[in-house]
Design a protein around this motif. Structure first.
Motif, PDB file in Angstrom:
ATOM      1  N   PRO A 110       0.787  -1.180  -0.102  1.00  0.00           N
ATOM      2  CA  PRO A 110      -0.095  -0.076   0.016  1.00  0.00           C
ATOM      3  C   PRO A 110       0.805   1.259  -0.129  1.00  0.00           C
ATOM      4  O   PRO A 110       2.062   1.285   0.614  1.00  0.00           O
ATOM      5  N   HIS A 111       0.315   2.364  -0.877  1.00  0.00           N
ATOM      6  CA  HIS A 111       1.258   3.460  -0.865  1.00  0.00           C
ATOM      7  C   HIS A 111       2.511   3.259  -1.341  1.00  0.00           C
ATOM      8  O   HIS A 111       3.389   4.181  -0.986  1.00  0.00           O
ATOM      9  N   GLY A 112       2.970   2.324  -2.007  1.00  0.00           N
ATOM     10  CA  GLY A 112       4.390   2.070  -2.539  1.00  0.00           C
ATOM     11  C   GLY A 112       5.302   1.747  -1.604  1.00  0.00           C
ATOM     12  O   GLY A 112       6.567   1.630  -1.777  1.00  0.00           O
ATOM     13  N   ILE A 113       4.748   1.433  -0.240  1.00  0.00           N
ATOM     14  CA  ILE A 113       5.773   0.992   0.667  1.00  0.00           C
ATOM     15  C   ILE A 113       6.037  -0.398   0.958  1.00  0.00           C
ATOM     16  O   ILE A 113       5.242  -1.369   1.030  1.00  0.00           O
ATOM     17  N   GLY A 114       7.177  -1.034   0.644  1.00  0.00           N
ATOM     18  CA  GLY A 114       7.613  -2.320   0.801  1.00  0.00           C
ATOM     19  C   GLY A 114       7.473  -3.075  -0.493  1.00  0.00           C
ATOM     20  O   GLY A 114       6.615  -2.540  -1.333  1.00  0.00           O
ATOM     21  N   SER A 115       7.916  -4.233  -0.545  1.00  0.00           N
ATOM     22  CA  SER A 115       7.672  -5.210  -1.702  1.00  0.00           C
ATOM     23  C   SER A 115       7.062  -6.455  -1.142  1.00  0.00           C
ATOM     24  O   SER A 115       7.699  -6.796  -0.016  1.00  0.00           O
ATOM     25  N   TYR A 116       6.215  -7.036  -1.875  1.00  0.00           N
ATOM     26  CA  TYR A 116       5.452  -8.350  -0.992  1.00  0.00           C
ATOM     27  C   TYR A 116       5.284  -9.250  -2.270  1.00  0.00           C
ATOM     28  O   TYR A 116       5.054  -9.027  -3.465  1.00  0.00           O
ATOM     29  N   LEU A 117       5.539 -10.584  -1.860  1.00  0.00           N
ATOM     30  CA  LEU A 117       5.241 -11.666  -2.678  1.00  0.00           C
ATOM     31  C   LEU A 117       3.760 -11.970  -2.756  1.00  0.00           C
ATOM     32  O   LEU A 117       3.323 -12.089  -1.457  1.00  0.00           O
ATOM     33  N   TYR A 118       3.140 -11.899  -3.788  1.00  0.00           N
ATOM     34  CA  TYR A 118       1.657 -12.295  -3.973  1.00  0.00           C
ATOM     35  C   TYR A 118       1.452 -13.594  -4.678  1.00  0.00           C
ATOM     36  O   TYR A 118       2.296 -13.588  -5.720  1.00  0.00           O
ATOM     37  N   ASN A 119       0.633 -14.513  -4.123  1.00  0.00           N
ATOM     38  CA  ASN A 119       0.451 -15.612  -4.968  1.00  0.00           C
ATOM     39  C   ASN A 119      -0.815 -15.948  -5.522  1.00  0.00           C
ATOM     40  O   ASN A 119      -1.973 -15.502  -4.463  1.00  0.00           O
ATOM     41  N   SER A 120      -1.073 -16.668  -6.526  1.00  0.00           N
ATOM     42  CA  SER A 120      -2.615 -16.724  -7.019  1.00  0.00           C
ATOM     43  C   SER A 120      -3.290 -17.773  -6.037  1.00  0.00           C
ATOM     44  O   SER A 120      -2.662 -18.716  -5.603  1.00  0.00           O
ATOM     45  N   THR A 121      -4.491 -17.417  -5.985  1.00  0.00           N
ATOM     46  CA  THR A 121      -5.381 -18.510  -5.372  1.00  0.00           C
ATOM     47  C   THR A 121      -6.071 -19.437  -6.184  1.00  0.00           C
ATOM     48  O   THR A 121      -5.823 -19.248  -7.357  1.00  0.00           O
ATOM     49  N   ALA A 122      -6.546 -20.683  -5.881  1.00  0.00           N
ATOM     50  CA  ALA A 122      -7.064 -21.468  -6.699  1.00  0.00           C
ATOM     51  C   ALA A 122      -8.232 -20.782  -7.691  1.00  0.00           C
ATOM     52  O   ALA A 122      -8.990 -20.053  -7.239  1.00  0.00           O
ATOM     53  N   VAL A 123      -8.034 -20.935  -8.773  1.00  0.00           N
ATOM     54  CA  VAL A 123      -8.868 -20.342  -9.688  1.00  0.00           C
ATOM     55  C   VAL A 123     -10.338 -21.043 -10.009  1.00  0.00           C
ATOM     56  O   VAL A 123     -10.246 -22.302 -10.280  1.00  0.00           O
ATOM     57  N   THR A 124     -11.452 -20.338  -9.747  1.00  0.00           N
ATOM     58  CA  THR A 124     -12.558 -20.902 -10.081  1.00  0.00           C
ATOM     59  C   THR A 124     -13.648 -20.276 -10.976  1.00  0.00           C
ATOM     60  O   THR A 124     -13.249 -19.023 -11.227  1.00  0.00           O
ATOM     61  N   ALA A 125     -14.605 -20.856 -11.620  1.00  0.00           N
ATOM     62  CA  ALA A 125     -15.124 -20.271 -12.608  1.00  0.00           C
ATOM     63  C   ALA A 125     -16.143 -19.212 -12.114  1.00  0.00           C
ATOM     64  O   ALA A 125     -16.483 -19.286 -10.947  1.00  0.00           O
ATOM     65  N   GLY A 126     -16.033 -18.241 -13.079  1.00  0.00           N
ATOM     66  CA  GLY A 126     -16.828 -16.954 -12.559  1.00  0.00           C
ATOM     67  C   GLY A 126     -16.301 -16.046 -11.547  1.00  0.00           C
ATOM     68  O   GLY A 126     -16.833 -14.955 -11.196  1.00  0.00           O
ATOM     69  N   SER A 127     -14.904 -16.181 -11.550  1.00  0.00           N
ATOM     70  CA  SER A 127     -14.060 -15.283 -10.423  1.00  0.00           C
ATOM     71  C   SER A 127     -12.943 -14.777 -11.182  1.00  0.00           C
ATOM     72  O   SER A 127     -12.433 -15.199 -12.122  1.00  0.00           O
ATOM     73  N   GLU A 128     -12.504 -13.458 -10.554  1.00  0.00           N
ATOM     74  CA  GLU A 128     -11.468 -12.876 -10.992  1.00  0.00           C
ATOM     75  C   GLU A 128      -9.942 -13.886 -10.631  1.00  0.00           C
ATOM     76  O   GLU A 128     -10.031 -14.561  -9.754  1.00  0.00           O
TER      77      GLU A 128
END
Length: 177
Positions: A92-110
């Motif tokens: 948030p607000h460009g502070i820090g770097s974080y590792l983001y991982n995809s969640t299980a992908v399901t039909a009808g969802s982002e």
């Protein structure tokens, strides 16, 4: 003459196959109307680069993958391991770097990313370049999010959704080599 055509086609196929990634370790994600690969991502039909963004920019608990046009400063690299897409992005607000991982992908969802470890997922690569869910390459769609931003869905069903393919590429589009 038929032999010459087959030879030329074989050579062309071998050249294309040699130029395409087979074991990607880091890549960019782009959308396109076409499923066929291209050694130059800018040549993919109706190509769009993608980047994670938060519908709620304050908490950034979940990131979605939005489309981004020419003029971006940088794009995130992604990796794929155990069916999980991962990327490093700013907090948030460009502070820090974080590792983001995809969640299980399901039909009808982002396609969603969280800053938590995911044991396994259902994302893969077909042919080393086309992103799949449970082995299916058809099903990605671009739909409007709550904020009106074009984001990536798996089997989105809204009237505003448009089918697309998700490609893993080694060079981002719109940039000159």
């Amino acid at each position: 003459m038929r032999f010459a055509s087959i030879t030329v086609l074989s050579a062309l196929g071998a050249t294309l196959a040699a130029a395409l990634p087979t074991d990607l370790t880091e890549f960019f994600l782009v959308t396109s109307e076409q499923s066929d690969p291209s050694t130059n991502s800018s040549n993919l039909r109706a190509v769009h680069a993608t980047t994670p963004f938060a519908e709620d920019p304050v908490s950034q608990s979940t990131l979605l993958l939005r489309l981004i046009g020419a003029g971006y400063n940088s794009l995130p690299n992604f990796t794929l391991a155990d069916g999980v897409l991962s990327t490093i992005t700013q907090g948030p607000h460009g502070i820090g770097s974080y590792l983001y991982n995809s969640t299980a992908v399901t039909a009808g969802s982002e396609l969603q990313f969280v800053a938590q470890k995911q044991a396994s997922g259902n994302v893969g690569l077909d042919g080393g370049y086309l992103v799949t869910v449970d082995g299916e390459k058809e099903g990605w769609s671009i739909c409007d999010s709550e904020s009106g931003t074009d984001v990536l869905y798996w089997k989105g069903k809204g009237s505003d959704c448009v089918s697309t393919f998700l490609h893993a590429v080694t060079k981002p589009p719109y940039r000159k080599a």
